[in-house]
Design a protein around this motif. Structure first.
Motif, PDB file in Angstrom:
ATOM      1  N   ASN A 336       0.738  -1.221   0.099  1.00 15.77           N
ATOM      2  CA  ASN A 336      -0.033   0.021  -0.105  1.00 15.77           C
ATOM      3  C   ASN A 336       1.003   1.293   0.104  1.00 15.77           C
ATOM      4  O   ASN A 336       0.179   2.229  -0.385  1.00 15.77           O
ATOM      5  CB  ASN A 336      -0.966   0.058   1.180  1.00 15.77           C
ATOM      6  CG  ASN A 336      -2.384   0.116   0.920  1.00 15.77           C
ATOM      7  OD1 ASN A 336      -2.654  -0.107  -0.388  1.00 15.77           O
ATOM      8  ND2 ASN A 336      -3.180  -0.073   1.841  1.00 15.77           N
ATOM      9  N   SER A 337       2.211   1.191   0.443  1.00 14.38           N
ATOM     10  CA  SER A 337       2.953   2.352   0.342  1.00 14.38           C
ATOM     11  C   SER A 337       3.404   2.869  -0.833  1.00 14.38           C
ATOM     12  O   SER A 337       3.568   4.035  -0.934  1.00 14.38           O
ATOM     13  CB  SER A 337       4.189   1.972   1.426  1.00 14.38           C
ATOM     14  OG  SER A 337       5.160   1.094   0.441  1.00 14.38           O
ATOM     15  N   GLN A 338       3.080   1.974  -1.973  1.00 13.22           N
ATOM     16  CA  GLN A 338       3.363   2.456  -3.319  1.00 13.22           C
ATOM     17  C   GLN A 338       2.393   3.217  -3.984  1.00 13.22           C
ATOM     18  O   GLN A 338       2.723   3.756  -5.225  1.00 13.22           O
ATOM     19  CB  GLN A 338       3.939   1.033  -4.119  1.00 13.22           C
ATOM     20  CG  GLN A 338       5.099   0.513  -3.396  1.00 13.22           C
ATOM     21  CD  GLN A 338       5.441  -0.877  -4.198  1.00 13.22           C
ATOM     22  OE1 GLN A 338       4.367  -1.589  -4.675  1.00 13.22           O
ATOM     23  NE2 GLN A 338       6.778  -1.126  -4.260  1.00 13.22           N
ATOM     24  N   ILE A 339       1.152   3.135  -3.523  1.00 15.57           N
ATOM     25  CA  ILE A 339       0.000   3.290  -4.210  1.00 15.57           C
ATOM     26  C   ILE A 339      -0.991   4.120  -3.152  1.00 15.57           C
ATOM     27  O   ILE A 339      -0.882   3.897  -1.989  1.00 15.57           O
ATOM     28  CB  ILE A 339      -0.978   2.335  -4.945  1.00 15.57           C
ATOM     29  CG1 ILE A 339      -1.256   1.317  -4.151  1.00 15.57           C
ATOM     30  CG2 ILE A 339      -0.041   1.903  -6.094  1.00 15.57           C
ATOM     31  CD1 ILE A 339      -1.965   0.151  -4.634  1.00 15.57           C
ATOM     32  N   SER A 340      -1.918   4.756  -3.710  1.00 18.61           N
ATOM     33  CA  SER A 340      -2.782   5.563  -2.600  1.00 18.61           C
ATOM     34  C   SER A 340      -4.179   5.047  -2.931  1.00 18.61           C
ATOM     35  O   SER A 340      -4.544   4.301  -4.064  1.00 18.61           O
ATOM     36  CB  SER A 340      -2.781   7.004  -3.079  1.00 18.61           C
ATOM     37  OG  SER A 340      -3.274   7.261  -4.481  1.00 18.61           O
ATOM     38  N   GLN A 341      -5.068   5.422  -2.134  1.00 17.78           N
ATOM     39  CA  GLN A 341      -6.465   4.913  -2.195  1.00 17.78           C
ATOM     40  C   GLN A 341      -7.172   5.040  -3.426  1.00 17.78           C
ATOM     41  O   GLN A 341      -8.109   4.432  -3.791  1.00 17.78           O
ATOM     42  CB  GLN A 341      -7.336   5.060  -0.878  1.00 17.78           C
ATOM     43  CG  GLN A 341      -8.856   4.287  -0.719  1.00 17.78           C
ATOM     44  CD  GLN A 341      -9.283   4.671   0.812  1.00 17.78           C
ATOM     45  OE1 GLN A 341      -8.695   5.699   1.174  1.00 17.78           O
ATOM     46  NE2 GLN A 341     -10.143   3.758   1.073  1.00 17.78           N
ATOM     47  N   THR A 342      -6.869   6.147  -3.956  1.00 18.93           N
ATOM     48  CA  THR A 342      -7.410   6.776  -5.291  1.00 18.93           C
ATOM     49  C   THR A 342      -6.946   6.260  -6.548  1.00 18.93           C
ATOM     50  O   THR A 342      -7.739   6.465  -7.730  1.00 18.93           O
ATOM     51  CB  THR A 342      -7.464   8.219  -5.103  1.00 18.93           C
ATOM     52  OG1 THR A 342      -6.175   8.783  -5.312  1.00 18.93           O
ATOM     53  CG2 THR A 342      -8.210   8.837  -3.763  1.00 18.93           C
ATOM     54  N   ASN A 343      -6.022   5.371  -6.375  1.00 26.68           N
ATOM     55  CA  ASN A 343      -5.458   4.652  -7.652  1.00 26.68           C
ATOM     56  C   ASN A 343      -6.197   3.860  -8.201  1.00 26.68           C
ATOM     57  O   ASN A 343      -6.708   2.973  -7.462  1.00 26.68           O
ATOM     58  CB  ASN A 343      -4.059   4.481  -7.197  1.00 26.68           C
ATOM     59  CG  ASN A 343      -2.988   5.571  -7.250  1.00 26.68           C
ATOM     60  OD1 ASN A 343      -2.115   5.289  -6.310  1.00 26.68           O
ATOM     61  ND2 ASN A 343      -3.396   6.889  -7.729  1.00 26.68           N
ATOM     62  N   THR A 344      -6.006   3.556  -9.641  1.00 28.00           N
ATOM     63  CA  THR A 344      -6.732   2.408 -10.230  1.00 28.00           C
ATOM     64  C   THR A 344      -5.268   1.263 -10.446  1.00 28.00           C
ATOM     65  O   THR A 344      -4.384   1.917 -11.030  1.00 28.00           O
ATOM     66  CB  THR A 344      -7.255   3.015 -11.462  1.00 28.00           C
ATOM     67  OG1 THR A 344      -8.333   3.711 -11.291  1.00 28.00           O
ATOM     68  CG2 THR A 344      -7.715   1.651 -12.263  1.00 28.00           C
TER      69      THR A 344
END
Length: 355
Positions: A336-344
Motif C-alpha cells: 500500500n505504501s506504493q499507491i494511494s487509495q484513489t489509484n486504479t
C-alpha cells in the motif's frame, strides 16, 4: 481422449519460434540440436480441402528452419499431447489386454514426400517405469505421404500386460508425432507396433532426414482423435466454448485469446482499487475453470512487465505478490505504501498447470 484435436484453441498466441506450449493448446512442440529454430503456428485449413469440408478450420503447423549442419545424431523434432492418468484409467480401455484397443486418427499434410513416426509412451506415477509404442505415419499402404496433400491416418494400438495407469491427475499417456529423430535416439532394428520398455536410444526405427534437411519444410496436423475401440469413428466435434473450458484446466490467462503473455495492453486486464485499511492492496477472484493442480502463475503489468502491477493513475509499475495456494482462485497484492487509495491498479496473469 484428446483435447483440442481440431486445433481451435490457441490461447497463448498463433505463432512462435520457441519450444514447448506456445500456440495451439494441449500440443507441445519440442526440438533440439537445430541450427535455426522452427516455427509453430495455428493456421487456417484451406477451403475446399477434405478436412475443411469435414469441419476442420484450423491446423497446427510446423515450419522447419535452415538446418545447415545437416541431420545430427542427437537432433530431434517432436509434437506431444499429454493425457492424464485418470482419463486413460477410466476410459473403458482394458489396457492390460492385448485384445483391447485404442485407435488414433488424424489428418496430416507435409510439404515433403516421406513417412513420419507416431509414438506413444506411458509415465506411471510413482513406479519409475515407462513403456513405448511406435508406428509409421504413411499413405495407408506403407508408402510415403504425398507432398502437400492432406492424408487421413488411422492406427489401432493394443493393450499389454506391462501397462499401468493410475487413477490420478499425473501424466499418464503421451501421444507423439515425430518429424525427426537422430540416430542417437533410434535404431534400424527397432520393433514397431508393440509395447516395449523405455529406451531413449531405441525409441523408433531410423528416420529419413529429408524433411529435416529441407529448408522451410512444413508439417500440418488436425483432427486428432484417440478413442477406445479398434475402429476410428467420425471425429467428435465440440463447440469452441467446450474446447476452451477443457484447455483451461491446464492453462488460462487474462489476456485476450491469442494474445501472447507480456503484451502491452489494458484489454481484459484485471482492474482493482487499493484498500487503505490493509498493509497490502489486494484482489482475489475465482478462476473460470478449476485447474488440474496448483498452477504456476506469472503476473504482468498492463505494460507487459513481468512480476509487476500497474498503477494506472501514476503510470508506474510496482512489484507484486501472488497467492497460488489453490487451484481454483488467485490473489494478487501490492504494498500500500506504493499507491494511494484513489489509484486504479491493473494487471494480467497467466496460470499453467500443464502435464
Amino acid at each position: 481422449l484428446i483435447i483440442n484435436g481440431a486445433m481451435q484453441v490457441a490461447q497463448r498466441g498463433t505463432s512462435s519460434t520457441s519450444t514447448s506450449y506456445q500456440t495451439v493448446d494441449r500440443f507441445r512442440l519440442a526440438f533440439g540440436g537445430t541450427d535455426e529454430a522452427l516455427t509453430q503456428a495455428q493456421v487456417d485449413v484451406a477451403s475446399g480441402t477434405t478436412p475443411y469440408t469435414l469441419g476442420f478450420k484450423k491446423a497446427f503447423k510446423i515450419t522447419n528452419g535452415n538446418q545447415t549442419s545437416g541431420a545430427g545424431a542427437s537432433d530431434y523434432i517432436e509434437i506431444y499431447h499429454h493425457i492424464e492418468d485418470q482419463d486413460i484409467s477410466n476410459s473403458g480401455w482394458n489396457f492390460k489386454s492385448a485384445t483391447s484397443f485404442i485407435t488414433i486418427s488424424f489428418w496430416v499434410k507435409s510439404s515433403v514426400s516421406q513417412k513420419f513416426t507416431g509414438f506413444l509412451y506411458t509415465n506411471n506415477a510413482g513406479q519409475g517405469d515407462s513403456y513405448m509404442y511406435s508406428y509409421q505415419i504413411d499413405n495407408g499402404s506403407g508408402g510415403n505421404l504425398t507432398a502437400d496433400t492432406w492424408t487421413k491416418v488411422t492406427h489401432s494400438i493394443q493393450g499389454s500386460s506391462s501397462l499401468t495407469f493410475n487413477n490420478d491427475n499425473t501424466r499418464g499417456l503421451a501421444v507423439g508425432f515425430y518429424l525427426f529423430e537422430g540416430t542417437d535416439l533410434s535404431t534400424p532394428s527397432h520393433t514397431e507396433n508393440t509395447w516395449a520398455a523405455w529406451d531413449s536410444s531405441n525409441k523408433i526405427k531410423d528416420m529419413t532426414s529429408t524433411w529435416y534437411t529441407t529448408n522451410d519444410a512444413t508439417f500440418e496436423i488436425t483432427g486428432v482423435q484417440l478413442e477406445v475401440g479398434s475402429v476410428a469413428t467420425d471425429f467428435e466435434h465440440r463447440s469452441f466454448a467446450q474446447e476452451l473450458a477443457l484447455c483451461q484446466r491446464y492453462y488460462q490467462q487474462s489476456y485476450e485469446h491469442g494474445t501472447s503473455a507480456g503484451t502491452n495492453t489494458n484489454t481484459n486486464s484485471i482492474v482493482w482499487y487499493p484498500d487503505a485499511t490493509n498493509n497490502y492492496a489486494s484482489v482475489s477472484f475465482g478462476l473460470p475453470v478449476v485447474m488440474r493442480t496448483q498452477p504456476t502463475v506469472t503476473i504482468y503489468s498492463s505494460t507487459g512487465a513481468s512480476g509487476k502491477i500497474r498503477n494506472a493513475d501514476a503510470a508506474t509499475d510496482h512489484n507484486s505478490y501472488v497467492n497460488t495456494n489453490n487451484n481454483s482462485f488467485l490473489m494478487f497484492a501490492v504494498n500500500n505504501s506504493q499507491i494511494s487509495q484513489t489509484n486504479t491498479v491493473r494487471c494480467h496473469y497467466t496460470a499453467s498447470a500443464e502435464l
